[in-house]
Design a protein around this motif. Structure first.
Motif, PDB file in Angstrom:
ATOM      1  N   LYS A  83      94.809  46.150  15.933  1.00  0.00           N
ATOM      2  CA  LYS A  83      94.954  47.441  16.449  1.00  0.00           C
ATOM      3  C   LYS A  83      93.698  48.047  16.741  1.00  0.00           C
ATOM      4  O   LYS A  83      92.715  47.703  15.884  1.00  0.00           O
ATOM      5  N   GLU A 129     100.877  39.654  18.729  1.00  0.00           N
ATOM      6  CA  GLU A 129     100.341  38.967  17.466  1.00  0.00           C
ATOM      7  C   GLU A 129      99.371  38.318  17.414  1.00  0.00           C
ATOM      8  O   GLU A 129      99.002  37.541  18.236  1.00  0.00           O
ATOM      9  N   LYS A 185     103.819  47.808  20.495  1.00  0.00           N
ATOM     10  CA  LYS A 185     103.492  46.839  19.488  1.00  0.00           C
ATOM     11  C   LYS A 185     102.374  46.006  20.136  1.00  0.00           C
ATOM     12  O   LYS A 185     102.278  45.548  21.237  1.00  0.00           O
ATOM     13  N   THR A 186     101.317  45.733  19.375  1.00  0.00           N
ATOM     14  CA  THR A 186     100.129  44.841  19.738  1.00  0.00           C
ATOM     15  C   THR A 186     100.669  43.342  19.555  1.00  0.00           C
ATOM     16  O   THR A 186     101.077  42.921  18.686  1.00  0.00           O
ATOM     17  N   GLU A 215     103.345  47.596  26.433  1.00  0.00           N
ATOM     18  CA  GLU A 215     103.910  46.428  25.538  1.00  0.00           C
ATOM     19  C   GLU A 215     104.100  45.348  26.518  1.00  0.00           C
ATOM     20  O   GLU A 215     103.531  44.109  26.479  1.00  0.00           O
ATOM     21  N   ASP A 250     102.746  53.714  19.672  1.00  0.00           N
ATOM     22  CA  ASP A 250     104.204  53.167  19.389  1.00  0.00           C
ATOM     23  C   ASP A 250     104.368  51.792  19.994  1.00  0.00           C
ATOM     24  O   ASP A 250     105.443  51.201  19.938  1.00  0.00           O
TER      25      ASP A 250
END
Length: 357
Positions: free
Chosen positions: A325, A321, A318-319, A302, A316
């Motif tokens: 994905k 914004e 987060k991509t 992340e 797990d």
């Protein structure tokens, strides 16, 4: 599919996020912190005292990783050597030829190079704690390397020129329409590794042919040295669209409020994965494992994704914004020999087609 990174915080809030809270920013979502999770490995790595990391990160990403590491693992010094992938490879090869293994861990984007280094016994297979969570396309089955970040090699355009994006080319072949002649900018594969990767991958998967490339040659492409320059020309309105600009460059421009958008063609999208690997015989083998554990974790991915505009491979993590994905994309796997003999032959034929002898 527009690509847009989240609006960055400004003023004091941004300063706190970047400089003051990296060590704890992931804590609320997870039961333990990285120092707790890898306590035993950290204690052992303290005896070595440092770790050497050869990486193709951008400068801002390296800076944030250094800050994050210092806050979480202050007793193991992280030494970063930063170069482009195509510069790191010959550097490492020259060092090995001289009988030296200087890096502990390397981060590069050329999988076929890592496969070769594995065969030559350069790498130490190591299956990190979350090895089983990472998809099979993003790792070596023996643990010799693991992809932690990806970028998209997608089409891009200036929305001021095309407020209705439905008129844009939907497939690669659509760029051959005469109406796009003189409107296309493209980074030269002689100088831009991502464009070289894109062409070789599409040819290998039979998505384009040399007839397609001959059609491109009739479209009066404006060639640039790299993606950043292509973005500049699109934003300035000197050209209107491109079949390929790296998502990292598009996001960086959009953060500055510049007029550019990226979108995914129906043919699919080539992704450029970046891999971590541990070198056998490196000066700090235990600290190397600690570094790889941290950077392959959801928290580590992340951090790198947000500072470098990457898409993480950990399910797990987060991509950022505005970025899709990986699981939602039709991915064209870039598994070609980039920069080797195949690239030399391609570039010779490419120059002949574009009459650049």
């Amino acid at each position: 599919m527009p690509l847009n990174k989240r609006t960055l915080l400004k003023g004091a809030a941004a300063a706190l996020l970047i400089a003051g809270s990296l060590a704890t920013s992931f804590a609320p979502a997870r039961a333990d912190t990285l120092p707790e999770r890898f306590k035993d490995l950290y204690e052992a790595a303290k005896k070595e005292g440092s770790v050497v990391f050869y990486t193709s990160y951008r400068q801002e990403t390296s800076t944030q990783v250094l800050e994050f590491w210092r806050k979480n693992f202050p007793d193991v010094k992280l030494n970063i050597v930063q170069k482009q992938t195509l510069d790191l490879i010959p550097t490492i090869e020259a060092e090995k030829a001289a009988g030296r293994t200087n890096p502990d861990v390397v981060f590069i984007s050329q999988r076929f190079i890592l496969d070769d280094w594995k065969k030559r016994g350069y790498l130490t297979p190591y299956k990190v704690r979350d090895f089983g969570k990472i998809g099979g396309n993003y790792k070596d089955a023996d643990g010799a390397y693991l992809a932690t970040a990806a970028t998209l090699l997608s089409a891009a355009y200036n929305p001021k020129a095309f407020p209705d994006k439905s008129v844009l080319p939907k497939k690669i072949a659509d760029f051959l329409d005469p109406k796009w002649k003189g409107k296309i900018v493209f980074s030269d594969p002689q100088s831009a590794a991502s464009q070289l990767t894109w062409f070789q991958t599409l040819l290998a998967h039979k998505i384009i042919t040399w007839d397609t490339i001959k059609g491109f040659a009739k479209q009066d492409f404006l060639f640039t040295r790299g993606n950043a320059e292509s973005v500049r020309l699109l934003v300035a309105g000197e050209r209107d669209l491109s079949p390929l600009i790296s998502s990292q460059n598009v996001i960086t421009a959009k953060e500055k409020g510049q007029s550019i958008e990226a979108y995914i063609l129906e043919d699919g999208v080539v992704t450029n994965e970046n891999y971590l690997a541990i070198f056998k015989g490196g000066p700090n083998p235990t600290a190397a494992k600690l570094l790889e554990e941290v950077l392959t974790s959801a928290e580590g991915q992340e951090l790198v994704a947000n500072t470098g505009s990457y898409i993480p491979t950990h399910p797990d993590a987060k991509t950022p914004e505005g970025l899709p994905k990986l699981a939602d994309l039709k991915i064209i796997v870039a598994d070609q020999d980039i920069g080797g003999e195949a690239s030399t032959k391609f570039l010779e034929q490419f120059d002949a087609v574009f009459n650049r002898q």
